[in-house]
Design a protein around this motif. Structure first.
Motif, short mmCIF file in Angstrom:
data_model
loop_
_atom_site.label_atom_id
_atom_site.label_comp_id
_atom_site.label_asym_id
_atom_site.label_seq_id
_atom_site.Cartn_x
_atom_site.Cartn_y
_atom_site.Cartn_z
N ILE A 224 -24.62 6.20 -7.37
CA ILE A 224 -26.02 6.42 -7.77
C ILE A 224 -26.64 5.19 -8.43
N SER A 225 -25.82 4.24 -8.84
CA SER A 225 -26.36 3.08 -9.55
C SER A 225 -26.63 1.93 -8.58
N PRO A 226 -27.86 1.43 -8.55
CA PRO A 226 -28.15 0.29 -7.66
C PRO A 226 -27.42 -0.98 -8.07
N PHE A 227 -26.95 -1.03 -9.31
CA PHE A 227 -26.30 -2.24 -9.81
C PHE A 227 -24.81 -2.29 -9.49
N LEU A 228 -24.21 -1.13 -9.23
CA LEU A 228 -22.78 -1.10 -8.95
C LEU A 228 -22.46 -0.75 -7.50
N ARG A 229 -23.48 -0.49 -6.71
CA ARG A 229 -23.22 -0.05 -5.33
C ARG A 229 -22.46 -1.10 -4.53
N ARG A 230 -22.74 -2.36 -4.79
CA ARG A 230 -22.07 -3.42 -4.03
C ARG A 230 -20.60 -3.56 -4.41
N ARG A 231 -20.19 -2.88 -5.47
CA ARG A 231 -18.79 -2.95 -5.89
C ARG A 231 -17.93 -1.88 -5.22
N ARG A 232 -18.52 -1.04 -4.39
CA ARG A 232 -17.77 0.07 -3.80
C ARG A 232 -16.58 -0.39 -2.95
N PRO A 233 -16.70 -1.46 -2.15
CA PRO A 233 -15.51 -1.90 -1.40
C PRO A 233 -14.34 -2.26 -2.30
N ASP A 234 -14.63 -2.91 -3.41
CA ASP A 234 -13.57 -3.26 -4.36
C ASP A 234 -12.94 -2.01 -4.96
N LEU A 235 -13.76 -1.00 -5.26
CA LEU A 235 -13.24 0.24 -5.82
C LEU A 235 -12.40 1.00 -4.79
N LEU A 236 -12.81 0.97 -3.53
CA LEU A 236 -12.03 1.62 -2.48
C LEU A 236 -10.68 0.93 -2.32
N ALA A 237 -10.68 -0.40 -2.42
CA ALA A 237 -9.41 -1.14 -2.32
C ALA A 237 -8.49 -0.78 -3.48
N GLN A 238 -9.05 -0.69 -4.69
CA GLN A 238 -8.23 -0.31 -5.83
C GLN A 238 -7.67 1.11 -5.68
N THR A 239 -8.49 2.00 -5.12
CA THR A 239 -8.04 3.38 -4.92
C THR A 239 -6.87 3.42 -3.94
N ARG A 240 -6.93 2.61 -2.91
CA ARG A 240 -5.82 2.54 -1.95
C ARG A 240 -4.55 2.04 -2.65
N VAL A 241 -4.68 1.01 -3.45
CA VAL A 241 -3.52 0.47 -4.17
C VAL A 241 -2.98 1.52 -5.13
N LEU A 242 -3.87 2.21 -5.82
CA LEU A 242 -3.43 3.24 -6.77
C LEU A 242 -2.62 4.33 -6.07
N ARG A 243 -3.11 4.81 -4.93
CA ARG A 243 -2.38 5.87 -4.23
C ARG A 243 -0.98 5.42 -3.86
N GLY A 244 -0.88 4.21 -3.32
CA GLY A 244 0.43 3.70 -2.94
C GLY A 244 1.33 3.49 -4.14
N MET A 245 0.77 2.96 -5.24
CA MET A 245 1.59 2.67 -6.41
C MET A 245 2.00 3.94 -7.15
N ASP A 246 1.18 4.97 -7.08
CA ASP A 246 1.57 6.24 -7.68
C ASP A 246 2.84 6.77 -7.01
N LEU A 247 2.84 6.77 -5.68
CA LEU A 247 4.02 7.24 -4.94
C LEU A 247 5.21 6.29 -5.17
N ALA A 248 4.93 4.99 -5.15
CA ALA A 248 6.01 4.01 -5.34
C ALA A 248 6.66 4.17 -6.72
N THR A 249 5.85 4.41 -7.73
CA THR A 249 6.38 4.57 -9.09
C THR A 249 7.26 5.81 -9.19
N ARG A 250 6.84 6.89 -8.55
CA ARG A 250 7.65 8.11 -8.55
C ARG A 250 9.01 7.83 -7.88
N ASN A 251 8.98 7.13 -6.75
CA ASN A 251 10.23 6.80 -6.06
C ASN A 251 11.11 5.88 -6.90
#
Length: 355
Positions: A224-251
């Protein structure tokens, strides 16, 4: 035992609170100005207090949370004002209104702080004199506060990306330390090192949860923020890393428990230690890739090289079952790390050598 004052934590907490405090001050001042100067409300107390309660200092700054909090508190105010008109003021009336408000607040939200905030607002309605213009003037002040809080969230957003990066660095630092300890444990059959690794890994789940909360908040604000919208690709990349690292940490926790048991026989295992050291290097680079995406290719190359080694018969000649189990347990760990490094899970699994 009294808690020792931590100057470093206090300083960090203060710095992290500057932006939220500024946001709260601007939003509260705006709510007051609209209610007082534009609508002529003499003392728009709830316009200020509802704004403060809606925004708060919580890590979760998602617009939906701000909206839910504002709506819940406004419902409490309207309910209190309706009951005030019905039953009047007095001791039992105050108790009745507070009880009903708390019950409704708990039904609307699982947050303890939300129920307390709603209860406080209802008591302001019950105990303060009815303002000029009628009792529901305060409900209007509450609505103004909710609207202003949402607008400020969009136009003057907090940037949870910084908190997310801090959480990510804490997680990768913990994983790197744990992997280093596991390498020492395997090379020297050192039980204390294995125990240190296991203890370190047991502290990672709250960090993962905080990272997830920060990313969810940042992604919601960016929509919703016009100032942070351009940061969405970076946030999506972090989310991908988080998902993988969550599983990796459990293993990795499971592997660490196995190694903690394994090294008690006093036998060094340099072959497995070498693989663990390579994983540690890749994990460290993966953490750095959040700031430097070009490192992701290097991470994938390093992990692919590890994948080629994950066969018990190639790591240890005539590997006993106990050692083979650890090597086999590294295979899903490697797939999780490759997924975090932006390789599809199917391709990551295909890289593992046949057994």
């Amino acid at each position: 035992m009294p808690q020792v004052f931590d100057l470093r934590s206090s300083g960090r907490r203060t710095l992290e609170s500057i932006v939220p405090a500024l946001q709260i001050v601007i939003a509260s001042s705006t709510s007051y100005a609209v209610a007082h100067y534009l609508l002529g409300h003499a003392v728009p107390l709830l316009a200020v207090t509802v704004t403060i309660s809606s925004l708060g200092f919580v890590r979760d700054a998602r617009p939906i949370r701000v909206l839910e909090t504002a709506i819940g508190i406004i419902i409490g105010i309207v309910l209190s004002e309706a009951l005030l008109l019905t039953v009047g003021q007095g001791l039992w009336q105050v108790a009745l209104v507070l009880m009903l408000t708390l019950i409704v607040a708990r039904a609307l939200s699982p947050s303890n702080a939300f129920a307390v905030a709603a209860g406080v607002q209802s008591m302001l309605v019950m105990l303060l004199p009815v303002p000029a213009g009628g009792p529901f003037v305060r409900s209007i002040d509450g609505i103004i506060a909710g609207v202003v809080a949402l607008i400020v969230t969009a136009l003057l957003p907090r940037d949870p990306r910084r908190l997310a990066r801090q959480d990510a660095r804490r997680l990768f630092a913990s994983l790197t330390e744990a992997l280093d300890s596991l390498v020492v444990a395997l090379e020297r059959a050192d039980e204390p090192s294995a125990e240190r690794a296991l203890e370190r890994l047991r502290t990672t789940q709250p960090v993962i949860d905080s990272w997830a909360a920060s990313l969810d908040s940042a992604a919601a604000i960016a929509r919703i923020s016009p100032f942070l919208r351009r940061r969405r690709p970076d946030l999506l990349a972090q989310t991908r890393v988080l998902r993988g690292m969550d599983l990796a940490t459990r293993n990795l926790r499971v592997i660490a428990r196995r190694i903690d048991f394994l090294v008690r026989d006093g036998a060094p295992r340099p072959g497995i230690a070498s693989i663990m050291a390579s994983l540690g290097t890749s994990v460290e680079l993966l953490g750095q890739s959040l700031d430097d995406p070009l490192l992701a290719d290097t991470v994938r190359v390093g992990l692919v090289a590890v994948a080629e080694r994950l066969r018990p018969d190639t790591v240890v000649s005539g590997a006993p079952v106990t050692d083979s189990v650890v090597i086999l347990m590294m295979r899903p760990l490697l797939v999780d790390l490759l997924t975090a490094a932006d390789l599809p899970a199917e391709k990551a699994r295909a890289l593992l050598p046949e057994l």
